[in-house]
Write a protein that holds these residues in place. Structure first.
Motif, PDB file in Angstrom:
ATOM      1  N   SER A 379       0.835  -1.205   0.000  1.00  0.00           N
ATOM      2  CA  SER A 379       0.000   0.000   0.000  1.00  0.00           C
ATOM      3  C   SER A 379       0.868   1.253   0.000  1.00  0.00           C
ATOM      4  CB  SER A 379      -0.899   0.000   1.241  1.00  0.00           C
ATOM      5  OG  SER A 379      -1.528   1.246   1.387  1.00  0.00           O
ATOM      6  N   PRO A 380       0.522   2.246  -0.841  1.00  0.00           N
ATOM      7  CA  PRO A 380       1.328   3.487  -0.881  1.00  0.00           C
ATOM      8  C   PRO A 380       1.383   4.192   0.461  1.00  0.00           C
ATOM      9  CG  PRO A 380      -0.144   3.358  -2.772  1.00  0.00           C
ATOM     10  CD  PRO A 380      -0.544   2.261  -1.841  1.00  0.00           C
ATOM     11  N   ASN A 383       3.615   1.653   2.781  1.00  0.00           N
ATOM     12  CA  ASN A 383       4.653   0.857   2.100  1.00  0.00           C
ATOM     13  C   ASN A 383       5.871   0.692   2.988  1.00  0.00           C
ATOM     14  OD1 ASN A 383       5.988  -0.526   0.109  1.00  0.00           O
ATOM     15  ND2 ASN A 383       6.761   1.320  -0.866  1.00  0.00           N
ATOM     16  N   THR A 388      11.183  -3.585  -1.664  1.00  0.00           N
ATOM     17  CA  THR A 388      10.859  -2.980  -2.953  1.00  0.00           C
ATOM     18  C   THR A 388      10.902  -4.070  -4.004  1.00  0.00           C
ATOM     19  OG1 THR A 388      11.928  -0.925  -2.262  1.00  0.00           O
ATOM     20  CG2 THR A 388      11.456  -1.195  -4.614  1.00  0.00           C
TER      21      THR A 388
END
Length: 704
Positions: A379-380, A383, A388
């Motif tokens: 989720s942005p 995050n 990554t």
């Protein structure tokens, strides 16, 4: 080297039958005149014998016996062949030996050697193996193990020494072997005797000589680095197998190895296991069966310990070949004070997230228990900066085996599907990790207190998921395995040392370990040679960085049955035996039995007796298995294709008529058979034969 002809010539010698003998003088065939089969005692007179100091560890005695009709012929091995007939000396034929009882015949018969009826159709060859020093036998089937897949056919092998028993070598001198009685004495005092397949009576002296030289050379490659006996007595020990094997096919190599080592095997498993009934057949495989509730819960370790403690005889080691019982078995061993690696090492090895972190780079690996947790991770708003995702990547269960539910993800939209598949298997979390692009290898290690006793590296050719266009549904199920590896020597050395350091760093110091890895920035890649053979070849452009080995997973056990048996055939190292010796703390025999063959031909890893290719046969479709010919498919293939039969070393069918098969089982390909093929010519030929076997294999699967 001592050479002779007997009888009637106590002090006589052949003219050495050396390669420098003129071909014209030794190339005449042995001609057999028509004659009825002779009596056995008449046959068993040696025509030729030869004592060879094979190496520091062994001498061998080759003995040649001719059919009786041939021995009575004036034309047999006539003086023009450079050899006198064994019926006499200097052309004079003695009369007292024609049908005299033969002590040599009795010596061979007492070992169970020689056919039931001696015939006039072949020249018989025997080799007695005489160790230079005595001691206590490391295993009873030592010769059978070291001579497996010998390039010249063998009729019988008789090992004369049982496991753990003491062997005392006799005197080997020219005076001893100058008579038939002396030769019989050597047979009687040998540690083992080999009866080779009969040679045709048309064989010439030169051909016979070349045959013996080739046999001697091959024996040297198999025995010169392999001691059979220990200097100190070997205490008989008892070992417990936690979780018996599912069937005799998978368990046979384990049970036979225990018996050959003189280890008494006790099996601990659930009530109803096929080894539980106290039948004569089951007693061949195990000393006892301890019925135990093996439910994988918090109490399983205590229940196993209670079963072992209830057994009236001492148990000196425990081991398992079942991945989901590694940790439990280590805890049992620790509680009982038996040899084991640290529990923490096993806990890391069975958790693919924890083992990935041993070699991880920041931000490359994550662990999630559900798709919802994945959504939160990505989720942005929340995050996690430590992860990554970089595509392509791999998603797999943290707990699992056999490439079950392992997915390659090349697009973010496929990641939730891969996580759902992985978390559904074994109820475990999913690990998300990098995909390492490079040749995949299997590396098998035998360690003793951190020292590398043996390491074998084999190549796994590309599978479905390795394809550039592979989807999330493609599997990493292996399709074949090629031994020995064709990676450059320096890359094999890098893989060997990198993986050994990881194992030792985890706490594994003694035992057998099966490690899967990939070599990134390799100088080679898989490519079609233009004639349909896909194998490792030099890259057209050298990689920009130095090759590195990236761990895929660790299995703290021998490779599975399908791979352990081919490795034993290729290298002569029995992983199941080594695994059990480590479990009972028998360091001396572990060191002795971790020695591969000593073959060193150009282009092949030292120790491999040939190139081999293990081929997995996938189910062609879903349905019910049928055998139209009435024969198992592997046997039917060998009968239909005799051109392939001699190159097939091992062939195992998994199914019987009436079995239902699917294309996939637990997210991995379903196999119906595996076959091991070999080539002494080249790796390329082994691959070609493997591919032809796969194409020629036929199994009928009817719609359900």
């Amino acid at each position: 080297m001592a050479v002779g002809v007997l009888p009637g010539q106590v002090n006589g010698r052949l003219h050495k039958m050396a390669l420098d003998t003129a071909t014209e003088a030794v190339s005449s065939p042995i001609e057999t005149p028509p004659s009825p089969v002779a009596r056995q005692d008449s046959f068993c007179r040696p025509f030729f014998w030869e004592v060879v100091s094979l190496c520091d560890l062994y001498s061998v005695v080759h003995v040649i016996l001719l059919p009786s009709p041939l021995r009575g012929s004036d034309s047999a091995l006539s003086p023009r062949n450079g050899v006198r007939s064994t019926n006499g000396v200097n052309g004079h034929r003695p009369t007292s030996h024609a049908h005299a009882p033969s002590r040599l015949a009795a010596a061979l018969a007492n070992l169970g050697l020689g056919p039931a009826h001696w015939t006039a159709t072949g020249v018989s060859v025997f080799t007695a193996v005489l160790p230079s020093t005595g001691g206590y036998a490391s295993r009873s089937d030592f010769l059978q193990l070291r001579l497996q897949d010998f390039p010249f056919p063998i009729s019988k092998i008789h090992g004369c020494v049982d496991a753990l028993k003491k062997y005392t070598p006799g005197c080997l001198s020219s005076s001893i072997v100058n008579s038939e009685d002396g030769l019989a004495s050597l047979i009687e005092q040998a540690a083992g005797v080999i009866q080779w397949a009969d040679l045709d009576t048309s064989v010439s002296i030169l051909e016979l000589q070349r045959y013996l030289l080739a046999v001697t050379h091959e024996l040297r490659d198999r025995l010169d680095n392999a001691p059979w006996f220990t200097s100190q007595p070997i205490a008989r020990k008892r070992i417990a197998l936690i979780r018996g094997r599912p069937n005799l096919t998978a368990g046979g190599p384990v049970y036979r190895a225990a018996r050959a080592l003189g280890l008494d095997l006790v099996v601990v498993d659930d009530e109803g296991h096929w080894l539980q009934p106290d039948t004569e057949d089951n007693r061949m495989h195990r000393e006892a069966f301890l019925a135990t509730d093996m439910t994988e819960d918090a109490g399983v370790v205590s229940r196993i310990i209670a079963s072992i403690r209830s057994y009236p005889l001492p148990i000196h080691g425990v081991f398992t070949l079942s991945d989901n019982f590694f940790v439990a078995t280590a805890r049992v061993a620790e509680a009982l004070g038996l040899p084991t690696s640290p529990v923490s090492a096993f806990e890391t090895s069975v958790d693919k997230y924890r083992s990935r972190l041993l070699q991880d780079a920041p931000g490359h690996t994550a662990r999630v228990t559900s798709v919802a947790e994945l959504d939160t991770l990505l989720s942005p708003a929340t995050n996690d900066p430590i992860f990554t995702p970089k595509y392509p990547l791999i998603v797999k269960p943290t707990k699992g085996w056999s490439s079950e539910c392992v997915s390659k993800v090349t697009h973010p939209s496929d990641l939730p599907l891969a996580v759902a598949k992985a978390t559904a298997r074994h109820g475990s979390a999913a690990v998300i990790e990098p995909f390492f692009d490079g040749p995949e290898i299997d590396a098998n290690f035998v360690l003793l207190d951190g020292e590398l006793l043996f390491c074998e590296i084999a190549d796994e050719p590309p599978c479905q998921a390795d394809a550039a266009a592979a989807t999330v549904h493609a599997t990493f199920s292996p399709e074949a395995l090629t031994m020995p590896s064709a990676l450059p020597a320096e890359e094999q050395a890098t893989a060997r040392e990198t993986l050994r350091e990881i194992l030792v760093g985890m706490g594994f110091r003694t035992g057998v370990f099966h490690v899967e890895a990939r070599v990134v920035n390799s100088a080679v890649e898989y490519r079609d040679d233009g004639e349909g053979v896909v194998d490792l070849v030099q890259k057209e452009t050298p990689p920009p960085e130095k090759a590195a080995c990236k761990l895929v997973e660790i299995n703290a056990r021998p490779p599975g049955y399908r791979v352990s048996v081919p490795s034993r055939h290729t290298y002569g190292v029995d992983y199941f035996a080594a695994h059990m010796l480590a479990a009972v703390g028998d360091a001396e025999r572990l060191r002795m039995l971790a020695r591969p063959f000593d073959h060193a031909p150009e282009g092949r890893t030292r120790g491999a007796q040939y190139w081999s290719r293990l081929v997995y046969v996938p189910a062609p479709r879903e349905g019910v298995v049928r055998w139209p010919s009435g024969l198992p498919p592997c046997e039917e293939l060998k009968r239909r294709r005799p051109d392939l039969k001699d190159k097939i070393v091992v062939a195992v069918d998994y199914c019987v008529p009436g079995d239902r098969v699917g294309l996939y089982t637990d997210g991995a390909r379903t196999y119906v058979a595996h076959l091991l093929v070999c080539s002494r010519v080249s790796r390329r030929e082994a691959i070609m034969v493997g591919e032809e076997v796969l194409r020629a294999f036929e199994i009928e699967v009817e719609d359900i």
